[in-house]
Design an enzyme around this catalytic site. Structure first.
Site, PDB file in Angstrom:
ATOM      1  N   HIS A   1      -3.760  13.748   0.727  1.00  5.64           N
ATOM      2  CA  HIS A   1      -4.068  12.852   1.847  1.00  5.64           C
ATOM      3  C   HIS A   1      -2.960  12.919   2.897  1.00  5.64           C
ATOM      4  O   HIS A   1      -3.238  13.060   4.095  1.00  5.64           O
ATOM      5  CB  HIS A   1      -4.226  11.420   1.331  1.00  5.64           C
ATOM      6  CG  HIS A   1      -4.366  10.391   2.417  1.00  5.64           C
ATOM      7  ND1 HIS A   1      -5.445  10.324   3.265  1.00  5.64           N
ATOM      8  CD2 HIS A   1      -3.532   9.377   2.795  1.00  5.64           C
ATOM      9  CE1 HIS A   1      -5.292   9.314   4.113  1.00  5.64           C
ATOM     10  NE2 HIS A   1      -4.141   8.718   3.854  1.00  5.64           N
TER      11      HIS A   1
ATOM     12  N   THR B   1      -9.541  -5.957   3.318  1.00  2.48           N
ATOM     13  CA  THR B   1      -9.352  -5.029   2.206  1.00  2.48           C
ATOM     14  C   THR B   1     -10.294  -5.500   1.113  1.00  2.48           C
ATOM     15  O   THR B   1     -10.310  -6.690   0.789  1.00  2.48           O
ATOM     16  CB  THR B   1      -7.892  -5.060   1.698  1.00  2.48           C
ATOM     17  OG1 THR B   1      -7.017  -4.720   2.776  1.00  2.48           O
ATOM     18  CG2 THR B   1      -7.683  -4.093   0.537  1.00  2.48           C
TER      19      THR B   1
ATOM     20  N   GLU C   1     -10.930   3.853   3.085  1.00  2.49           N
ATOM     21  CA  GLU C   1      -9.956   4.639   2.321  1.00  2.49           C
ATOM     22  C   GLU C   1     -10.205   4.376   0.849  1.00  2.49           C
ATOM     23  O   GLU C   1     -10.226   3.221   0.397  1.00  2.49           O
ATOM     24  CB  GLU C   1      -8.509   4.296   2.716  1.00  2.49           C
ATOM     25  CG  GLU C   1      -8.165   4.765   4.130  1.00  2.49           C
ATOM     26  CD  GLU C   1      -6.661   4.839   4.421  1.00  2.49           C
ATOM     27  OE1 GLU C   1      -5.891   4.133   3.747  1.00  2.49           O
ATOM     28  OE2 GLU C   1      -6.281   5.621   5.316  1.00  2.49           O
TER      29      GLU C   1
ATOM     30  N   GLU D   1      -9.195   4.093  -2.677  1.00  2.00           N
ATOM     31  CA  GLU D   1      -7.924   3.838  -3.345  1.00  2.00           C
ATOM     32  C   GLU D   1      -8.154   3.098  -4.667  1.00  2.00           C
ATOM     33  O   GLU D   1      -9.233   2.570  -4.929  1.00  2.00           O
ATOM     34  CB  GLU D   1      -7.010   2.967  -2.457  1.00  2.00           C
ATOM     35  CG  GLU D   1      -6.811   3.511  -1.050  1.00  2.00           C
ATOM     36  CD  GLU D   1      -5.626   2.909  -0.307  1.00  2.00           C
ATOM     37  OE1 GLU D   1      -4.828   2.171  -0.935  1.00  2.00           O
ATOM     38  OE2 GLU D   1      -5.503   3.183   0.898  1.00  2.00           O
TER      39      GLU D   1
ATOM     40  N   GLN E   1      -4.971   1.670  14.866  1.00  4.42           N
ATOM     41  CA  GLN E   1      -3.805   2.164  14.117  1.00  4.42           C
ATOM     42  C   GLN E   1      -3.001   3.194  14.916  1.00  4.42           C
ATOM     43  O   GLN E   1      -1.768   3.133  14.971  1.00  4.42           O
ATOM     44  CB  GLN E   1      -4.312   2.781  12.807  1.00  4.42           C
ATOM     45  CG  GLN E   1      -3.242   3.226  11.835  1.00  4.42           C
ATOM     46  CD  GLN E   1      -3.841   3.897  10.581  1.00  4.42           C
ATOM     47  OE1 GLN E   1      -5.054   3.897  10.380  1.00  4.42           O
ATOM     48  NE2 GLN E   1      -2.983   4.456   9.749  1.00  4.42           N
TER      49      GLN E   1
ATOM     50  N   GLU F   1     -10.400  12.391   7.269  1.00  3.79           N
ATOM     51  CA  GLU F   1     -10.145  13.706   6.677  1.00  3.79           C
ATOM     52  C   GLU F   1     -11.425  14.537   6.645  1.00  3.79           C
ATOM     53  O   GLU F   1     -11.419  15.723   6.971  1.00  3.79           O
ATOM     54  CB  GLU F   1      -9.585  13.547   5.263  1.00  3.79           C
ATOM     55  CG  GLU F   1      -8.225  12.868   5.228  1.00  3.79           C
ATOM     56  CD  GLU F   1      -7.790  12.573   3.809  1.00  3.79           C
ATOM     57  OE1 GLU F   1      -7.545  13.515   3.042  1.00  3.79           O
ATOM     58  OE2 GLU F   1      -7.704  11.374   3.465  1.00  3.79           O
TER      59      GLU F   1
ATOM     60  N   ARG G   1      -8.977   3.403  12.946  1.00  5.15           N
ATOM     61  CA  ARG G   1      -8.061   4.500  13.287  1.00  5.15           C
ATOM     62  C   ARG G   1      -7.559   4.440  14.715  1.00  5.15           C
ATOM     63  O   ARG G   1      -6.434   4.877  15.003  1.00  5.15           O
ATOM     64  CB  ARG G   1      -8.755   5.851  13.059  1.00  5.15           C
ATOM     65  CG  ARG G   1      -9.238   6.089  11.647  1.00  5.15           C
ATOM     66  CD  ARG G   1      -8.112   6.087  10.640  1.00  5.15           C
ATOM     67  NE  ARG G   1      -8.604   6.361   9.286  1.00  5.15           N
ATOM     68  CZ  ARG G   1      -7.850   6.218   8.204  1.00  5.15           C
ATOM     69  NH1 ARG G   1      -6.591   5.803   8.287  1.00  5.15           N
ATOM     70  NH2 ARG G   1      -8.357   6.466   7.006  1.00  5.15           N
TER      71      ARG G   1
ATOM     72  N   ASP H   1       0.847  -1.183   0.000  1.00  2.00           N
ATOM     73  CA  ASP H   1       0.000   0.000   0.000  1.00  2.00           C
ATOM     74  C   ASP H   1       0.891   1.243   0.000  1.00  2.00           C
ATOM     75  O   ASP H   1       1.735   1.401   0.881  1.00  2.00           O
ATOM     76  CB  ASP H   1      -0.902  -0.008   1.236  1.00  2.00           C
ATOM     77  CG  ASP H   1      -2.033   0.996   1.132  1.00  2.00           C
ATOM     78  OD1 ASP H   1      -2.367   1.425   0.010  1.00  2.00           O
ATOM     79  OD2 ASP H   1      -2.600   1.354   2.187  1.00  2.00           O
TER      80      ASP H   1
ATOM     81  N   LYS I   1      -5.285  -2.315   9.901  1.00  4.12           N
ATOM     82  CA  LYS I   1      -5.592  -2.449   8.479  1.00  4.12           C
ATOM     83  C   LYS I   1      -5.824  -3.905   8.052  1.00  4.12           C
ATOM     84  O   LYS I   1      -6.524  -4.142   7.062  1.00  4.12           O
ATOM     85  CB  LYS I   1      -4.391  -1.952   7.644  1.00  4.12           C
ATOM     86  CG  LYS I   1      -3.958  -0.526   7.909  1.00  4.12           C
ATOM     87  CD  LYS I   1      -4.710   0.449   7.055  1.00  4.12           C
ATOM     88  CE  LYS I   1      -4.030   1.821   7.055  1.00  4.12           C
ATOM     89  NZ  LYS I   1      -4.725   2.732   6.138  1.00  4.12           N
TER      90      LYS I   1
ATOM     91  N   ASP J   1      -9.227   0.295   1.484  1.00  5.82           N
ATOM     92  CA  ASP J   1      -8.266  -0.065   2.526  1.00  5.82           C
ATOM     93  C   ASP J   1      -8.884   0.298   3.877  1.00  5.82           C
ATOM     94  O   ASP J   1      -8.522   1.291   4.514  1.00  5.82           O
ATOM     95  CB  ASP J   1      -6.970   0.713   2.265  1.00  5.82           C
ATOM     96  CG  ASP J   1      -5.942   0.528   3.367  1.00  5.82           C
ATOM     97  OD1 ASP J   1      -5.940  -0.534   3.999  1.00  5.82           O
ATOM     98  OD2 ASP J   1      -5.138   1.462   3.571  1.00  5.82           O
TER      99      ASP J   1
END
Lengths: 434, 434
Positions: free
Chosen positions: B141, B264, B206, B208, B247, B380, B244, B134, B260, B240
């Site tokens: 970002h 996925t 996420e 992606e 993480q 975000e 949080r 990744d 993570k 992904d």
């Protein structure tokens, strides 16, 4: 120690005479993948006994019923299917092979026809490694490394709670002996602010063990700590080669990447978790360390979750090789100094629902110990390159030079048990390619 | 744009009437793996055309000679062998399939017999993904995330030089639509210093793209930037999923791990790099950004190394589903805003000698853009959870709730080209297991 059985009996000897006193006595029986060198035979699973390899599928029909499915799984070019059969199948196969190889077995003739000399065999990577994870199990390593970056605060606050780990690169794992070119990459910029690009000048080894996963778990479902070792097939020796200059510039904020992914060397033989039963040890925690969280602990974890596996790193430079000097020891330690056990690594890895699969490889991280001489990497031995090491022949090393061969070894010894060895993970750093 | 050929001709239409105006017109021809639902047929490679799937191996004998080996490779349950054949084989197959599906083809009868309706097919993960990486390609970002941790200094000094990336977990990648339980794990301690353990309360998506590697490289040997895209098979949509809170507590110093690795989600279809040719764009670098280092640059990289792929994330809560409300858009951006191109990711990944293999997956990282509304993750959008988002139906989200479905989509549009779509990567967060 109730899991000791007749396969661990120190009085048992093999009719394969070379077994006694070797890395591979009848109490060991590690698995690898081999074929006769120079042939186009299919690779298949074998068990090391002394200086021989037993071709397991070739004796499958002669084994006890409960061992046959595992023996037949050895007929494949990787051990993944064998690994996935689960621990009771592995134990049944171990009992059957031990019985057949034991002095006085009436299977001696059958087994003899299935022996291949290790000297005439070619080995292969024993599993298709789906995912490779590298942990950071040694608090001594984490502290030594942390001290280089943060002298006043070497250990981050999460270390004592989480078995810290990261995903590694599967594709570049190979069995030793092997060699690879020195990696190239970006390094930390000097005053002009532009990162220099070129061959790494801070090439290092890391002295580790690798844990092959046996039976997997379904995605979404964790593995309780009491069941964790039932998901382990066995352990090998592992060198997590590291380019410290590439690593230092790239690793924030997402962790090691190209500083590690160019090569990882593993030993060809996997010592099963059952063979390690006589070498269990209590989990070592210094005064004042917190108890692990409930999901990471159990009486068995605390009392005998650790494994006393001696680990050693040796260096043979090109000059030493030319002068027929034996490799010189750089590191000598034991896995029993690790902060986290194999079972804790497995349970932590799956606690979020991550599915482990047969053949996945979990590395322990560099196994440094509490005493001088136990540092498992040059960056620790030379204190980040500031204290070069003078070798017995007068050569000096801060990091590895082209032509340097690093030999990693491991073995287990305990009172009342026969010594077993893991063999070697050997690799040589060659000059960078243009 | 010299690589445009008759397969991109906007005037070409297919005798499969549903192709026109769909995600899958004849200019697209994405690959997936399928079988008829409810059967025990072998999974095999197919190409989407309108609402149909062409069973490629079933038409292999009818194709031009130079396309036959690639077509036969579609007879396997994963596309790895097809991917490894290399770009010229993929291009030959694309030309042959386009010709056969084009209005007026004399292969219409043969091809018609090899069509399976998408509505009656079951899809599978299109490749055995050996390694998953990744990246962190979007400077927007990286800046948005960095600002949450370091308001004065959001971007680390290596960002503008290195395509930052880390190894991810392959085993837990699945095609959508799918669902998974909310992961459990350790979170940052409060005042008592003991990390709480339980279900994540900061579940995020996420937005992606995922890049499947085609032909690999030998370990030790890099991939020059001019050859990088010849090692790319194609691109999918990728979520992904990120916990949080897990993480944030675990990621120092070795990067994301259990935050993570639980899941996925990828889209079932892979749009080939050749289908994307009409949607190339110049690499965007703001005034004052450094030129990439020589190994990461070329005229083609600067002039047309980027891809204008629109990416969109939508949310459908359980309440919205119950009331038959359509999913609501959360993010809309484009891959053209990324700081690093697909070619740069490939070349950087291999520059240290790391061997890429057919079927490896490289994710772009969250594709946020420079404008409001282009943020590719809730962390975000809600500024780290501090600015909850109110949905059209009055529901409020900081992070994902149980039962929330996230739909990721991507498509390409350009003047003078036919729009092509990637389909969807859809996943639902379910309640944590006990």
């Amino acid at each position: 120690m109730s899991r000791l059985d007749e396969t661990h009996d120190p009085a048992r000897t093999s009719w394969v005479a070379s077994a006694q006193g070797s890395d591979f006595p009848i109490q060991n029986l590690p698995f690898g993948v081999f074929r006769r060198r120079g042939t186009d035979e299919a690779f298949r699973g074998g068990v090391a006994i002394g200086d021989q390899i037993l071709d397991v599928v070739a004796v499958a029909d002669a084994l006890a019923d409960d061992a046959q499915s595992a023996a037949r799984a050895c007929g494949e070019p990787t051990l993944n299917r064998l690994m996935g059969l689960g621990r009771s199948a592995h134990q049944a196969l171990r009992r059957a092979l031990s019985a057949g190889l034991a002095e006085g077995s009436d299977l001696e003739d059958t087994f003899t026809r299935a022996l291949v000399a290790q000297g005439s065999a070619e080995m292969a990577l024993p599993a298709a490694i789906g995912d490779y994870t590298d942990f950071y199990s040694s608090i001594h390593h984490a502290t030594n490394i942390g001290r280089l970056f943060r002298p006043d605060n070497p250990l981050l606050p999460n270390y004592r709670w989480i078995p810290i780990g990261y995903h590694g690169r599967s594709s570049s794992i190979a069995i030793g002996p092997e060699s690879f070119p020195r990696p190239r990459g970006q390094q930390r910029p000097g005053e002009d602010g532009v990162p220099p690009f070129g061959p790494s000048s801070r090439m290092d080894y890391e002295l580790e063990l690798g844990v092959y996963v046996g039976r997997g778990n379904r995605r979404g479902h964790g593995i309780p700590i009491d069941a964790a070792e039932d998901h382990v097939f066995g352990i090998c020796v592992l060198n997590d080669w590291s380019a410290r200059d590439i690593q230092a510039w790239e690793y924030q904020p997402l962790g090691p990447f190209l500083g590690k992914s160019f090569a990882t060397t593993v030993s060809p033989w996997i010592v099963t978790i059952d063979a390690l039963e006589p070498f269990r040890a209590p989990l070592v925690r210094d005064e004042g360390e917190p108890e692990p969280l409930p999901y990471l602990t159990s009486d068995a974890t605390l009392d005998e979750g650790a494994l006393d596996i001696t680990v050693e790193a040796l260096l043979q430079t090109r000059t030493m090789r030319r002068n027929a000097h034996a490799p010189e020891r750089l590191s000598l330690g034991s896995y029993r100094h690790a902060y986290w056990t194999v079972g804790q690594l497995v349970t932590h890895h799956a606690v979020n629902g991550c599915n482990l699969s047969p053949g996945d490889l979990l590395a322990t991280g560099t196994l440094s110990g509490p005493e001088p001489g136990m540092e498992g990497a040059l960056i620790e031995i030379t204190r980040g390159g500031k204290a070069p090491k003078t070798l017995a022949n007068g050569e000096v090393r801060t990091f590895l030079e082209d032509g340097d061969t690093v030999v990693l070894r491991a073995w287990c010894e305990a009172e009342g048990a026969i010594r077993i060895g893991f063999g070697e993970a050997t690799g040589t750093v060659e000059a960078a390619l243009d």
